[in-house]
Design an enzyme around this catalytic site. Sequence first.
Site, mmCIF file in Angstrom:
data_model
loop_
_atom_site.group_PDB
_atom_site.id
_atom_site.type_symbol
_atom_site.label_atom_id
_atom_site.label_comp_id
_atom_site.label_asym_id
_atom_site.label_seq_id
_atom_site.Cartn_x
_atom_site.Cartn_y
_atom_site.Cartn_z
ATOM 1 N N LYS A 1 -2.857 -30.952 36.145
ATOM 2 C CA LYS A 1 -3.351 -30.678 37.500
ATOM 3 C C LYS A 1 -4.576 -29.772 37.458
ATOM 4 O O LYS A 1 -5.607 -30.070 38.072
ATOM 5 C CB LYS A 1 -2.243 -29.997 38.320
ATOM 6 C CG LYS A 1 -2.732 -29.386 39.617
ATOM 7 C CD LYS A 1 -1.637 -28.691 40.394
ATOM 8 C CE LYS A 1 -1.464 -27.229 40.123
ATOM 9 N NZ LYS A 1 -2.366 -26.320 40.840
ATOM 10 N N ASN A 2 -4.453 -28.648 36.759
ATOM 11 C CA ASN A 2 -5.521 -27.656 36.849
ATOM 12 C C ASN A 2 -6.795 -28.066 36.113
ATOM 13 O O ASN A 2 -7.845 -27.456 36.308
ATOM 14 C CB ASN A 2 -5.018 -26.280 36.394
ATOM 15 C CG ASN A 2 -4.039 -25.714 37.412
ATOM 16 O OD1 ASN A 2 -3.982 -26.179 38.556
ATOM 17 N ND2 ASN A 2 -3.256 -24.728 37.009
ATOM 18 N N ARG B 1 2.684 -30.877 45.240
ATOM 19 C CA ARG B 1 1.291 -30.490 44.950
ATOM 20 C C ARG B 1 0.979 -30.624 43.460
ATOM 21 O O ARG B 1 -0.174 -30.858 43.093
ATOM 22 C CB ARG B 1 1.059 -29.032 45.356
ATOM 23 C CG ARG B 1 1.035 -28.806 46.830
ATOM 24 C CD ARG B 1 0.687 -27.383 47.128
ATOM 25 N NE ARG B 1 -0.618 -27.056 46.540
ATOM 26 C CZ ARG B 1 -1.282 -25.951 46.786
ATOM 27 N NH1 ARG B 1 -0.783 -25.048 47.602
ATOM 28 N NH2 ARG B 1 -2.444 -25.729 46.222
ATOM 29 N N ARG C 1 -5.911 -13.058 46.624
ATOM 30 C CA ARG C 1 -6.542 -13.920 45.609
ATOM 31 C C ARG C 1 -8.063 -13.844 45.767
ATOM 32 O O ARG C 1 -8.674 -14.678 46.439
ATOM 33 C CB ARG C 1 -6.038 -15.367 45.733
ATOM 34 C CG ARG C 1 -4.570 -15.505 45.354
ATOM 35 C CD ARG C 1 -4.121 -16.943 45.262
ATOM 36 N NE ARG C 1 -4.632 -17.638 44.093
ATOM 37 C CZ ARG C 1 -4.242 -18.852 43.719
ATOM 38 N NH1 ARG C 1 -3.321 -19.483 44.407
ATOM 39 N NH2 ARG C 1 -4.772 -19.429 42.647
ATOM 40 N N ASP D 1 2.090 -19.468 35.085
ATOM 41 C CA ASP D 1 2.575 -20.652 35.795
ATOM 42 C C ASP D 1 3.927 -21.141 35.262
ATOM 43 O O ASP D 1 4.495 -22.096 35.790
ATOM 44 C CB ASP D 1 1.527 -21.779 35.748
ATOM 45 C CG ASP D 1 0.278 -21.391 36.511
ATOM 46 O OD1 ASP D 1 0.357 -20.469 37.344
ATOM 47 O OD2 ASP D 1 -0.790 -21.989 36.265
ATOM 48 N N CYS E 1 -1.605 -21.327 46.457
ATOM 49 C CA CYS E 1 -0.294 -20.678 46.535
ATOM 50 C C CYS E 1 -0.470 -19.195 46.847
ATOM 51 O O CYS E 1 -1.443 -18.575 46.419
ATOM 52 C CB CYS E 1 0.454 -20.858 45.214
ATOM 53 S SG CYS E 1 0.917 -22.568 44.901
HETATM 54 N N1 EPU Z 1 -9.301 -12.682 40.005
HETATM 55 C C1 EPU Z 1 -10.159 -11.731 40.496
HETATM 56 N N2 EPU Z 1 -11.352 -12.170 41.005
HETATM 57 C C2 EPU Z 1 -11.709 -13.469 41.015
HETATM 58 C C3 EPU Z 1 -10.825 -14.439 40.517
HETATM 59 C C4 EPU Z 1 -9.609 -14.003 40.012
HETATM 60 O O1 EPU Z 1 -9.857 -10.538 40.483
HETATM 61 O O2 EPU Z 1 -12.813 -13.786 41.488
HETATM 62 C C5 EPU Z 1 -7.997 -12.252 39.450
HETATM 63 C C6 EPU Z 1 -6.823 -12.830 40.230
HETATM 64 O O3 EPU Z 1 -6.495 -12.030 41.343
HETATM 65 C C7 EPU Z 1 -5.732 -12.879 39.184
HETATM 66 C C8 EPU Z 1 -6.499 -13.136 37.876
HETATM 67 O O4 EPU Z 1 -7.860 -12.798 38.149
HETATM 68 O O5 EPU Z 1 -5.133 -11.604 39.091
HETATM 69 C C9 EPU Z 1 -6.443 -14.566 37.380
HETATM 70 O O6 EPU Z 1 -6.881 -15.461 38.390
HETATM 71 P P1 EPU Z 1 -7.612 -16.840 38.042
HETATM 72 O O7 EPU Z 1 -8.937 -16.814 38.651
HETATM 73 O O8 EPU Z 1 -7.480 -17.073 36.579
HETATM 74 O O9 EPU Z 1 -6.708 -17.857 38.822
HETATM 75 P P2 EPU Z 1 -7.167 -19.159 39.610
HETATM 76 O O10 EPU Z 1 -8.336 -19.769 38.947
HETATM 77 O O11 EPU Z 1 -7.222 -18.861 41.059
HETATM 78 C C10 EPU Z 1 -5.731 -20.758 38.142
HETATM 79 C C11 EPU Z 1 -4.660 -21.771 38.390
HETATM 80 C C12 EPU Z 1 -3.363 -21.076 38.770
HETATM 81 C C13 EPU Z 1 -2.979 -20.085 37.661
HETATM 82 C C14 EPU Z 1 -4.134 -19.131 37.364
HETATM 83 C C15 EPU Z 1 -3.864 -18.222 36.187
HETATM 84 C C16 EPU Z 1 -5.950 -23.612 39.219
HETATM 85 C C17 EPU Z 1 -6.287 -24.501 40.355
HETATM 86 N N3 EPU Z 1 -5.075 -22.652 39.472
HETATM 87 O O12 EPU Z 1 -5.895 -20.066 39.384
HETATM 88 O O13 EPU Z 1 -2.400 -22.114 38.802
HETATM 89 O O14 EPU Z 1 -1.860 -19.345 38.051
HETATM 90 O O15 EPU Z 1 -5.331 -19.880 37.092
HETATM 91 O O16 EPU Z 1 -3.653 -18.957 35.035
HETATM 92 O O17 EPU Z 1 -6.426 -23.781 38.104
HETATM 93 C C18 EPU Z 1 -0.428 -23.196 39.460
HETATM 94 O O18 EPU Z 1 -0.817 -24.189 38.843
HETATM 95 O O19 EPU Z 1 0.740 -23.084 39.914
HETATM 96 C C19 EPU Z 1 -1.364 -22.093 39.686
HETATM 97 C C20 EPU Z 1 -1.190 -21.181 40.610
#
Ligand code: EPU
Length: 429
Positions: free
Chosen positions: A23-24, A398, A123, A306, A118
Amino acid sequence: MQEGIVIRGLKHLEGEVKISGAKNAAVAVLPASILSRGVCKFDNIPNISDINVIYDLLIDLGAKIKLLGKSCVEIDTSCINSPHACFDMAKNIRASCYFLGALLAIFGYAKLPVPGGCNFGFRPIDQHIKGFEALGAECKITDGMIEVSCNHLVGTNIYLDVISVGATINTMIAAVKAEGVTVIENAAKEPHVVDVANFLNRIGADIMGAGTDVIKIKGVGKLHGDEYTIVPDQIEAGTYMAAAFASGGNVTIRKVIPKHLESIIAKFEEMGANVTVYDEDVNIKVYSSPKKCNIKTMPYPGFPTDMQPQVVALLSKSSGTSIINETVWGNRFRYISELFLFGANISISGSTAVIEGVSELKGAQVKATDLRAGAALIIAGLSASGVTVIKQTQYIERGYENIVEKLSALGADIRTKRNVFAKKALDIS
Ligand code: EPU
């Protein structure tokens, strides 16, 4: 009509399950295909609702999409002539943020709702903005909309203050056509980051170092369409391993990249599972409850956040006390109140959950609060006596393709039921 999942627990799982595309990875690769300005043919696309949202967003922009088979799709982005579209549904999924990077790279402009996803507490997207601004873009957030613009992106060095999958991918996408060289330091190393880089290179980008914490992107002028197969879903694979463990049984998880599962396998072995790794398959054989285990979630190659809800559910029925430390998300324990309904004994203090393993869980009526929370409830239901009914299963859809059918084929007593909450239809005596 509301749907739900009904499980009668305590059935051993046996057999093979084929893992779908990640998915991701797919939710990033599809928006990134806008950079090709041509026709891309994808294989191993998971059939899940987040992907349907991405299709809708692409169609709204003007892309032509042809479904060629169950997991195969052709996307023509040559007909996208403007970055403007009705991005209303973008707020429902986090991955919509990748349209910012892709449209900025092609049109020098993008505007869409601040992405949702989620609910794990706050976030932020400050690191995405940091990346875009470093490349020369102007970013504004007003009335829940984020707007990025720049006529001419120029490569530079960008140090990400936190390891972020989304910011790494978005900055990488935006930098593909920037003039000169962009270096992303403290980059995320997740398999889906590597998959997006591999796809972009396939269509003509020049990216090196994906999978390490320094990614170097040399700007290129023109890209082209091509064929690409999405990497297998590491988290779906880990979820089926957890399901097999929770139910007891002998299950082969097929079509995976075992390297991506190393941290998950290591922890399941610590819990007492017998895991055998083949080239593209992983077998898990276990007929006893898990032993206590302490886990700290970390960016890849650490133990994935995850998988955190699924292992908490698994360890709820175990011998001993396990300590789970969630270091990635501020609030990813909301689902634990649902596990209480099965009789789990868990206390939470800040980012730590302490699980006192119990010898029996009892089926319950529960609701999924997010995607992986839903997977955790399925795992609890499989290891519980009696009947479990899970509602709000749209969260599970999802990210898990045909989870009911896949578990059912392994021998689980699980089914989807329409309107399961109308008393007459319940049929769970
Ligand atoms: N963060 C910041 N600033 C940013 C972006 C992130 O402080 O601009 C922080 C977040 O608050 C968090 C950490 O960095 O504490 C990691 O966030 P990340 O950006 O890595 O997460 P994401 O890209 O929003 C993806 C996956 C999530 C998964 C996370 C961590 C996708 C679409 N989603 O989210 O997947 O938990 O990486 O590995 O790729 C899931 O599949 O169930 C899911 C939630």
